[in-house]
Design a protein around this motif. Structure first.
Motif, PDB file in Angstrom:
ATOM      1  N   ARG A  68       0.838  -1.193   0.000  1.00 22.14           N
ATOM      2  CA  ARG A  68       0.000   0.000   0.000  1.00 22.14           C
ATOM      3  C   ARG A  68       0.874   1.244   0.000  1.00 22.14           C
ATOM      4  NH1 ARG A  68      -3.992  -0.049   4.739  1.00 22.14           N
ATOM      5  NH2 ARG A  68      -5.183   1.313   3.351  1.00 22.14           N
ATOM      6  N   SER A  69       2.040   1.123   0.592  1.00 20.80           N
ATOM      7  CA  SER A  69       3.020   2.203   0.615  1.00 20.80           C
ATOM      8  C   SER A  69       4.386   1.581   0.854  1.00 20.80           C
ATOM      9  CB  SER A  69       2.699   3.216   1.731  1.00 20.80           C
ATOM     10  OG  SER A  69       2.882   2.622   3.002  1.00 20.80           O
ATOM     11  N   VAL A  70       5.442   2.335   0.529  1.00 22.99           N
ATOM     12  CA  VAL A  70       6.810   1.893   0.795  1.00 22.99           C
ATOM     13  C   VAL A  70       7.547   3.054   1.449  1.00 22.99           C
ATOM     14  CG1 VAL A  70       9.020   1.185  -0.204  1.00 22.99           C
ATOM     15  CG2 VAL A  70       6.881   0.241  -1.107  1.00 22.99           C
ATOM     16  N   ASP A 111       2.161 -10.958  15.703  1.00 20.02           N
ATOM     17  CA  ASP A 111       2.843  -9.670  15.820  1.00 20.02           C
ATOM     18  C   ASP A 111       2.501  -8.778  14.636  1.00 20.02           C
ATOM     19  OD1 ASP A 111       4.532  -7.785  16.939  1.00 20.02           O
ATOM     20  OD2 ASP A 111       6.329  -8.568  15.976  1.00 20.02           O
ATOM     21  N   PHE A 112       2.429  -9.372  13.446  1.00 20.86           N
ATOM     22  CA  PHE A 112       2.051  -8.618  12.255  1.00 20.86           C
ATOM     23  C   PHE A 112       0.649  -8.030  12.409  1.00 20.86           C
ATOM     24  CE2 PHE A 112      -0.431  -8.962   8.273  1.00 20.86           C
ATOM     25  CZ  PHE A 112       0.170  -7.946   7.545  1.00 20.86           C
ATOM     26  N   LEU A 113      -0.302  -8.836  12.887  1.00 21.71           N
ATOM     27  CA  LEU A 113      -1.668  -8.357  13.070  1.00 21.71           C
ATOM     28  C   LEU A 113      -1.736  -7.248  14.116  1.00 21.71           C
ATOM     29  CD1 LEU A 113      -3.778 -11.657  12.974  1.00 21.71           C
ATOM     30  CD2 LEU A 113      -3.575  -9.916  11.196  1.00 21.71           C
ATOM     31  N   GLN A 114      -0.952  -7.398  15.194  1.00 21.12           N
ATOM     32  CA  GLN A 114      -0.932  -6.369  16.234  1.00 21.12           C
ATOM     33  C   GLN A 114      -0.429  -5.047  15.675  1.00 21.12           C
ATOM     34  OE1 GLN A 114      -1.846  -6.610  19.600  1.00 21.12           O
ATOM     35  NE2 GLN A 114      -1.459  -4.413  19.725  1.00 21.12           N
ATOM     36  N   PHE A 133       7.428  -9.620   6.246  1.00 18.95           N
ATOM     37  CA  PHE A 133       6.254  -8.752   6.194  1.00 18.95           C
ATOM     38  C   PHE A 133       5.186  -9.499   5.398  1.00 18.95           C
ATOM     39  CE2 PHE A 133       9.845  -5.876   6.719  1.00 18.95           C
ATOM     40  CZ  PHE A 133       9.416  -5.138   7.811  1.00 18.95           C
ATOM     41  N   PRO A 134       4.272 -10.210   6.096  1.00 18.13           N
ATOM     42  CA  PRO A 134       3.290 -11.048   5.418  1.00 18.13           C
ATOM     43  C   PRO A 134       2.562 -10.320   4.301  1.00 18.13           C
ATOM     44  CG  PRO A 134       3.200 -11.403   7.777  1.00 18.13           C
ATOM     45  CD  PRO A 134       4.143 -10.256   7.556  1.00 18.13           C
ATOM     46  N   GLY A 135       2.515 -10.957   3.147  1.00 16.76           N
ATOM     47  CA  GLY A 135       1.796 -10.402   2.015  1.00 16.76           C
ATOM     48  C   GLY A 135       2.637  -9.533   1.107  1.00 16.76           C
ATOM     49  N   VAL A 136       3.860  -9.205   1.522  1.00 13.33           N
ATOM     50  CA  VAL A 136       4.705  -8.307   0.739  1.00 13.33           C
ATOM     51  C   VAL A 136       5.761  -9.093  -0.024  1.00 13.33           C
ATOM     52  CG1 VAL A 136       6.399  -6.453   0.876  1.00 13.33           C
ATOM     53  CG2 VAL A 136       4.356  -6.370   2.308  1.00 13.33           C
ATOM     54  N   ASP A 137       5.892  -8.786  -1.313  1.00 10.64           N
ATOM     55  CA  ASP A 137       6.927  -9.401  -2.146  1.00 10.64           C
ATOM     56  C   ASP A 137       8.196  -8.571  -2.007  1.00 10.64           C
ATOM     57  OD1 ASP A 137       8.621 -10.165  -4.255  1.00 10.64           O
ATOM     58  OD2 ASP A 137       6.924 -10.871  -5.448  1.00 10.64           O
ATOM     59  N   ASP A 138       9.159  -9.059  -1.220  1.00  6.02           N
ATOM     60  CA  ASP A 138      10.378  -8.293  -0.940  1.00  6.02           C
ATOM     61  C   ASP A 138      11.148  -7.960  -2.205  1.00  6.02           C
ATOM     62  OD1 ASP A 138       9.893  -8.259   1.750  1.00  6.02           O
ATOM     63  OD2 ASP A 138      11.095 -10.027   2.190  1.00  6.02           O
TER      64      ASP A 138
END
Length: 478
Positions: A203-205, A249-252, A462-467
């Motif tokens: 969504r942003s970087v 932790d990601f959800l938090q 970072f779940p869902g992110v393509d590094d």
């Protein structure tokens, strides 16, 4: 104590290691301990469990303690590889492939074993992710929802932080402008830059090295989304977030940055003043709250859950439901009966057909809110629902309260009423017996499968992110 069956393989390798270290053949050591060499071979291969007296005899003949033979540690690297491969080839994951196991020979190199084990480890990793991750995510989401319920969905520290940042940027009242958001970013050492080539999974970087926050093009209609995304990116820095250690932790972190953005777009002091006046006038309405701060209906509904209980003494529920009836976002502290799976997860469950959240889809006029009273096993609830449409289909946003608190809301005079007996399946999940008998064997519906069933849950730091995409993007813009 004799070893368990799980340790026989390691025991066999340790006995073989001691035998070879002393230069004994199977028959020679067998003669020393009083058993045939063939029997000793079965023990070394983990096929037979030796008696304690035989272990003592082997230990004496090889000059070691029995405890050393019974150690659970492989005697050397080669033995460790062979033991790991043996266990991998007896796993259910491998057996399901129908592939015959490999028999390890003396001539097989360690490099070959390492390569084979690498394939097994990857196979096990993928199986764990395919099975455990969805359940882990559901449990983490449920635990977070219950934690927020205990706190009435109110996080005072983030509320104070947001008010402090707004004051520093000179925001006094009214809707938060893009200009003010830019000033807030500048005070943190960041510049907001709008680009059209963001990685599809982001969504942003945030470029920490050069102090830039990259966002989608500023020409997107509306603007609430852009302000929110910029504020969320800043929140990671303000809240001191590190790389998430797991999905929980990601959800938090996601909850906290969303909460911070909401606090900035609808500041606590101004929002509470607005809501308290509306309650005094008995004219609380999500649509008014929305319009006063220039945000979406969903954002206003969720913000109401942060403030209503703590400041107004009103317990309530919030539901976002898609066109198929699945709950995609939920909060409640008013005991509304909600569907849930065995893990306690509500997200993804189908809401009752009688709920306002679904009944509103059949309304002809969708420009105004749909009001309804619903009798449930837990009592009567008043609800206000607004519907909308995205590229992914229809959705509804519902905010509701127990019957007694309906007196504070606009729309309380509605005559629409429904009765829900869910989770009783006869309410809306099980067809009437006469209809079922009428069509039994005479109809064949083809199920529509949701695409998310085929999509794995996000993974990585970072779940869902393509590094790879993110780093390629930063290289282009650095």
């Amino acid at each position: 104590m004799p070893p368990t069956s799980l340790e026989l393989s390691t025991l066999g390798h340790r006995i073989r290691h001691q035998r070879l270290a002393h230069g004994y053949t199977l028959d020679e050591l067998g003669a020393l301990v009083g058993v045939a060499g063939s029997q000793l071979s079965l023990i070394e291969n983990g096929k037979r469990e030796p008696k304690l007296s035989l272990l003592q005899a082997i230990a004496t003949s090889t000059g070691v303690d029995v405890a050393e033979l019974l150690s659970t540690e492989p005697p050397n690297r080669r033995a460790a590889l062979e033991i790991e491969l043996e266990r991998a080839q007896t796993s259910s994951v491998f057996r399901q492939l129908g592939v015959p196991p490999i028999k390890v020979s003396k001539g097989m190199s360690d490099d070959t074993l390492e390569s084979i084990l690498g394939l097994h480890r990857e196979l096990q990793r993928r199986e764990r992710e395919a099975i455990a991750t969805p359940e882990e995510a559901r449990r983490a989401n449920t635990e977070l929802r219950l934690m927020m319920r205990e706190h009435d969905n109110y996080l005072p520290d983030i509320e104070k932080l947001a008010e402090k940042q707004l004051k520093s940027a000179g925001h006094v009242s009214g809707a938060l402008t893009h200009r003010t958001v830019s000033i807030m970013a500048e005070k943190l050492g960041f510049e907001l830059i709008y680009v059209s080539d963001l990685p599809h999974s982001t969504r942003s970087v945030t470029d920490l090295e050069h102090g830039r926050i990259y966002l989608p093009p500023a020409s997107i209609p509306g603007g609430h989304g852009l302000r929110s995304m910029a504020l969320q990116a800043m929140a990671h820095r303000l809240l001191g977030h590190k790389r998430p250690t797991d999905y929980a932790d990601f959800l938090q972190q996601r909850l906290e940055i969303n909460y911070y953005a909401a606090c900035c777009l609808m500041p606590e002091t101004a929002s509470v003043a607005f809501l308290q006046q509306a309650k005094k006038d008995r004219n609380l309405a999500v649509e008014d709250f929305r319009d006063a701060f220039g945000v979406t209906h969903e954002a206003a509904g969720m913000r109401l859950t942060n403030l209503a209980t703590h400041h107004l003494g009103i317990k309530l529920h919030f539901l976002r439901v898609d066109g198929s009836g699945a709950i995609t976002r939920v909060y409640e502290n008013d005991d509304l009966p909600l569907p849930m799976d065995v893990t306690g997860a509500v997200d993804g469950q189908i809401a009752c057909r009688k709920f306002s959240a679904r009944a509103a889809f059949s309304e002809q006029n969708r420009t105004t809110e749909h009001y309804q009273y619903t009798d449930t096993p837990a009592g009567t609830y008043w609800c206000s629902t607004q519907t909308g449409t995205t590229s992914e289909g229809e959705f509804s946003i519902t905010v509701g309260v127990p019957f007694d608190d309906a007196r504070w809301f606009r729309g309380r005079e509605t005559q629409k009423r429904a009765t829900s007996t869910c989770p009783d399946e006869s309410c809306c999940r099980r067809v009437a017996t006469d209809v079922s008998e009428r069509w039994s064997g005479k109809a064949w519906p083809s199920a529509r499968v949701h695409m998310q069933m085929f999509s794995p849950l996000p993974r990585g730091a970072f779940p869902g992110v393509d590094d790879n995409e993110v780093y390629d993007f930063l290289d282009r813009h650095a």
